[in-house]
Design a protein around this motif. Sequence first.
Motif, short mmCIF file in Angstrom:
data_model
loop_
_atom_site.label_atom_id
_atom_site.label_comp_id
_atom_site.label_asym_id
_atom_site.label_seq_id
_atom_site.Cartn_x
_atom_site.Cartn_y
_atom_site.Cartn_z
N THR A 138 70.27 -53.79 43.49
CA THR A 138 70.76 -53.98 42.13
C THR A 138 70.45 -52.76 41.26
O THR A 138 69.31 -52.30 41.22
CB THR A 138 70.10 -55.22 41.48
N ALA A 139 71.45 -52.26 40.56
CA ALA A 139 71.23 -51.19 39.58
C ALA A 139 70.85 -51.86 38.25
O ALA A 139 71.68 -52.06 37.37
CB ALA A 139 72.48 -50.34 39.43
N HIS A 140 69.57 -52.20 38.12
CA HIS A 140 69.12 -52.98 36.97
C HIS A 140 69.41 -52.29 35.64
O HIS A 140 69.70 -52.96 34.64
CB HIS A 140 67.61 -53.26 37.11
N HIS A 141 69.37 -50.98 35.63
CA HIS A 141 69.58 -50.25 34.38
C HIS A 141 71.04 -50.31 33.90
O HIS A 141 71.33 -49.96 32.76
CB HIS A 141 69.16 -48.78 34.54
N PRO A 185 72.57 -53.98 31.19
CA PRO A 185 72.86 -54.00 29.74
C PRO A 185 74.19 -53.34 29.39
O PRO A 185 74.92 -53.81 28.52
CB PRO A 185 71.68 -53.21 29.15
N GLU A 186 74.53 -52.25 30.09
CA GLU A 186 75.81 -51.57 29.85
C GLU A 186 76.99 -52.49 30.16
O GLU A 186 77.94 -52.61 29.38
CB GLU A 186 75.88 -50.30 30.70
N LEU A 187 76.92 -53.18 31.32
CA LEU A 187 78.01 -54.08 31.69
C LEU A 187 78.11 -55.25 30.72
O LEU A 187 79.21 -55.72 30.42
CB LEU A 187 77.81 -54.58 33.12
#
Length: 256
Positions: A241-244, A247-249
């Motif tokens: 998972t690209a956790h960072h 929020p952008e998505l």
Amino acid sequence: MTKKKPTILVVNDDGITAPGIKVLIEEMQKIGHVVVVAPDSPQSGMGHAITIGRPLRLDRIDLYEGVEMYKCSGTPVDCVKLAVNKIFKGRKPDVCVSGINHGLNHSINVLYSGTMSAAVEGAIEGIPSIGFSLDNFDYDADFSHCRSYLVSITKQVLANGLPKGSLLNVNFPKDEAKGIKICRQAGGHYVEEFDERVDPRDRDYYWMTGRFELEDRGEDTDSYALSKGYVAIVPTQFDMTAHHVIPELNSWGFDS
């Protein structure tokens, strides 16, 4: 009271007769009871492949004295799955060690590596796991400077455990190491080329070649540590998972 020796599962991707796994077996015998399950032929670059379209074979062999060994017709990941389900029968070894790979598994190589995928599978099974690789592709590579590190790193993992969902990716420089550096994975990629040829039946076929390009010039990476003569240890996880990016998505307004 005598302390029970740990049980150590040894796997690899270069095949059960590779010199690298022999060195790993010899050093793990100093620590505990060794069980080896390895491919019956080289499986480099297999990544996390599993066998689903054909039966698997698992045969007991006597290659090294005092070692419980099995050769498997499948991939490195198949070896771990069969070990857990058919040899340990649901019990878990105290640690899973994979390698020693003939060739580095730094940077993006971790995604392609059968050595590391076997260790990842061990971690998925809840077993503290380590992948070991050496910066030398030669069949007769010199592993002597790796031996003490194999023991000390494995003992540290046995003593301290690893956080759930994580494992260690350990890469050795080609020659004597200056020490250990805890690193992050360097950013890089392969620039592939495909050598196109024609077979005797006039059909095209291709040999993949190419070169690795390091894009990351940071001094805290595995590639940098290796270039300076250090053993590079990267704590690795299989949660991709690209956790960072979450929020952008969430700001994109998918609901509307």
